[in-house]
Design an enzyme around this catalytic site. Sequence first.
Site, PDB file in Angstrom:
ATOM      1  N   CYS A  48       0.838  -1.211   0.000  1.00 24.30           N
ATOM      2  CA  CYS A  48       0.000   0.000   0.000  1.00 24.30           C
ATOM      3  C   CYS A  48       0.865   1.251   0.000  1.00 24.30           C
ATOM      4  O   CYS A  48       0.377   2.340  -0.260  1.00 24.30           O
ATOM      5  CB  CYS A  48      -0.886   0.061   1.231  1.00 24.30           C
ATOM      6  SG  CYS A  48      -1.926  -1.353   1.417  1.00 24.30           S
ATOM      7  N   CYS A  72      -5.063   6.463   4.348  1.00 27.79           N
ATOM      8  CA  CYS A  72      -4.021   5.452   4.188  1.00 27.79           C
ATOM      9  C   CYS A  72      -2.706   5.833   4.848  1.00 27.79           C
ATOM     10  O   CYS A  72      -1.935   4.973   5.209  1.00 27.79           O
ATOM     11  CB  CYS A  72      -3.811   5.152   2.722  1.00 27.79           C
ATOM     12  SG  CYS A  72      -3.613   6.616   1.784  1.00 27.79           S
TER      13      CYS A  72
END
Lengths: 390, 162
Positions: B33, B102
């Site tokens: 990610c 995130c």
Amino acid sequence: MEREVYLDNAAATPVRKEVLEAMLPYFDKYYANPSTMYKPGLEVKKVLDEQRAKVADLIGASPEEIVFTSSGAEANNLAVKGIPFAHRKKGNHIIISAIEHHSVLNSARFFERLDYEVTFLQVDEFGFVNPRRVEELIRQETVLVSIMHANNEIGTIQPIQEIAEVCKSKGVFFHTDAVATVGNIPVDVNELGVDLLSISGIPLGAPKGTGALYFRKGTRIMPLIHGGIQESGRRAGTENVPGIVGLGKAAELAKQDVEEWSNKVKALRDRLIYGVLERIERTRITGHPEKRLPAHASFCVEAIEGEALIYMLSSQGIYANTGSACASKALKTSPVLVAIGVPPDIAQGSVVFTLGRSNSMEDVDYVLEKLPHVVERLRAMSPLWKQEAA
Amino acid sequence: MYSDKVMEHFSSPKNVGVIEDADGIGEVGNPVCGDMMTFYIKVKDGKIEDIKYKTFGCVAAIAVSSKVSEMAKGMTLEEAKSLSKKAVAEELGGLPKEKMHCSNLGAEALAKAIQDYEEKKLGKPPAPEKEELHEHPCCCTHCGVENPETAKFCMECGERLD
């Protein structure tokens, strides 16, 4: 800051001095609309035609095969949308590579919603398209193949000639996005054998907001901007005369010096590539080491993230780019790096340097001096570096 | 794009490192990610006596780690547990919208480190794994534009919304 080194010439370049000078009178002195009949208008029209000839000359085309656009992205849109729209009767299949610029990729995707079928051609570890694969994928309904000349993120230059031969033998239009090549290497449309080719003013040292599409004589294309009959009816709207003059001048200059510059900048590129690989462990080059743009050096540095790297380099006066997911605003791993098989965690450490005419050997040495420290600092902070070293 | 405070913490992050004999360790995120953080804490008299971390990630992730470590130092465990993403972002003078979810993982990593401490040192039974909140990707992952929940393609750029 000790020094400022701009290494993002794929994104923007300074307008060349001669180009700027050539443009200036067209803002306030020769301002008439080239579509008019009176003397000042006719004069500007004549100047426009001269620029068309210069751009054509740079790529070995005829003036009437050039349409001026507002950018490389518009040229790509005009090709990738204009051909399928104009040749709907022939079929509804488009082939593009998986590593095309977004202006090609998203234009093709737009057609998916119009019941066209799009094939996304895979590439190998260097980013090369296999011409044999193109041949296999072309079918009766295929109207267009679009493969970029060189990729902006990994620098690999495609075997365009071979792909063009395949398309020609199958009677399919072939477009190449040459935004990254025209101005960086000599490009000739007849040598390449393409039917359509996109150009941007940026790599040429022309202003932003300039571009052109080459289309082979007799190629039927649907305009995207409807209105007046400017650009022979292929793009409406009063021409950006100063911008076009800039593009023409930049093309004229490139015709004279692109080959020489291309050879010269290669030495800087190679010093940068091999210097980085030598100084920073666990770093890989992306794209092909030799068959790549002469001013393009791209890497993936393990255990760090590209956006942080770019900001930290910026604080040292080094301005570069990255294909890292975090930097993309989209927060998605670069499709190009995915397509060439870079693992997603390593793709995060992407960094792209594109050299320009203002760069010197000293600039490269400055990067080689600073980059290892910046990488070391980020790695010292990274849990991945510790884990992997243990 | 980033606030001055974010840039300050990014340029000189506080408390970077590892605590070898940590009382609690919390790890969140993953390198795929693009963001990953490991927090280490030392606890004394119910308070966070020392805190360090290692972070792989963007500018926001590094600044968030630094800020969280600064805020949490000296806090009681209860105070530290209630530290929210929002509070961290506010202390940093705001974060770009697309970085809120995130990259803003610091508070989560700290909470995990405290949980780890409570399990190890206090013998607390492990907390049941929280159901991961799975949000519909109404924000396009390509261009960041918000789309209706039913959209199959991004209205802005045409990206497929899975």
